[in-house]
Structure formats: structure tokens, C-alpha cells
Design a protein around this motif. Structure first.
Motif, short mmCIF file in Angstrom:
data_model
loop_
_atom_site.label_atom_id
_atom_site.label_comp_id
_atom_site.label_asym_id
_atom_site.label_seq_id
_atom_site.Cartn_x
_atom_site.Cartn_y
_atom_site.Cartn_z
N PHE A 81 -31.78 -12.65 -14.84
CA PHE A 81 -31.32 -13.63 -13.86
C PHE A 81 -31.12 -12.97 -12.51
O PHE A 81 -31.00 -11.74 -12.40
CB PHE A 81 -30.05 -14.33 -14.33
N SER B 279 -31.79 -17.99 -10.42
CA SER B 279 -32.80 -18.21 -11.45
C SER B 279 -32.36 -17.51 -12.71
O SER B 279 -31.63 -16.52 -12.66
CB SER B 279 -34.17 -17.69 -11.00
N VAL B 280 -32.80 -18.04 -13.84
CA VAL B 280 -32.51 -17.42 -15.13
C VAL B 280 -33.66 -17.72 -16.07
O VAL B 280 -34.23 -18.81 -16.05
CB VAL B 280 -31.15 -17.91 -15.71
N ALA C 153 -28.47 -20.92 -21.22
CA ALA C 153 -27.47 -21.91 -20.79
C ALA C 153 -26.16 -21.24 -20.40
O ALA C 153 -25.50 -21.67 -19.44
CB ALA C 153 -27.24 -22.93 -21.90
N ARG D 291 -26.35 -20.02 -16.86
CA ARG D 291 -26.28 -21.15 -15.93
C ARG D 291 -24.84 -21.65 -15.79
O ARG D 291 -24.38 -21.93 -14.68
CB ARG D 291 -27.17 -22.30 -16.41
N ARG D 292 -24.12 -21.76 -16.91
CA ARG D 292 -22.73 -22.23 -16.88
C ARG D 292 -21.81 -21.28 -16.14
O ARG D 292 -20.80 -21.68 -15.58
CB ARG D 292 -22.19 -22.41 -18.30
N SER E 186 -22.34 -19.67 -13.45
CA SER E 186 -22.51 -19.67 -12.00
C SER E 186 -21.40 -20.47 -11.33
O SER E 186 -21.10 -21.58 -11.78
CB SER E 186 -23.86 -20.26 -11.64
#
Length: 70
Positions: free
Chosen positions: A11, A21-22, A39, A42-43, A45
Motif C-alpha cells: 500500500f 492505494s492498496v 480491507a 483500507r479501514r 486510513s
């Protein structure tokens, strides 16, 4: 029954710690683990901002994510 796996996630973040980005860089062999690893990033961030001594506007990481279900 127990299950375990190790996914690798790549990422990039900006100077503010926002995840830009990941992607999955290495599969754990378990699709559910792989999806959760991506996921999870993303969480998370925004993550803590990088310290000033880390150069660049975008910082990239590849990290292992270990899973163990008991």
C-alpha cells in the motif's frame, strides 16, 4: 478446526497518512484472509503520518498480515 495464513499487502500513503492505494502482493492461499487483509488497510486510513525524516510525497510499504483462527 484451526486455520492460519500469511498474506502480503502493498500500500501507499501520502504525507497526511491517507491510504492512496492498496493491493494484495502475496496470497495467503485463503481468499477470505486475502480479502480481509486488503480491507483492513483500507479501514485503517488515515494511518499515522510519516515522520519528517521519511522523504517523498508518497510512501510505499509491503507488509505481512498473519491470520490464525482457533
Amino acid at each position: 478446526e484451526s486455520a492460519s495464513g500469511r498474506a502480503r499487502v502493498a500500500f501507499s500513503i501520502n504525507r497526511a497518512g491517507q491510504v492512496l492505494s492498496v493491493r494484495l502482493a502475496g496470497s495467503s492461499g485463503n481468499a477470505s484472509f486475502d480479502e480481509e487483509a486488503v480491507a483492513m488497510v483500507r479501514r485503517a486510513s488515515p494511518v499515522p503520518a510519516p515522520p519528517p525524516e521519511v522523504a517523498g510525497g508518497t510512501i510505499s510499504f509491503t507488509v505481512p498480515v498473519l491470520f490464525s483462527l482457533r
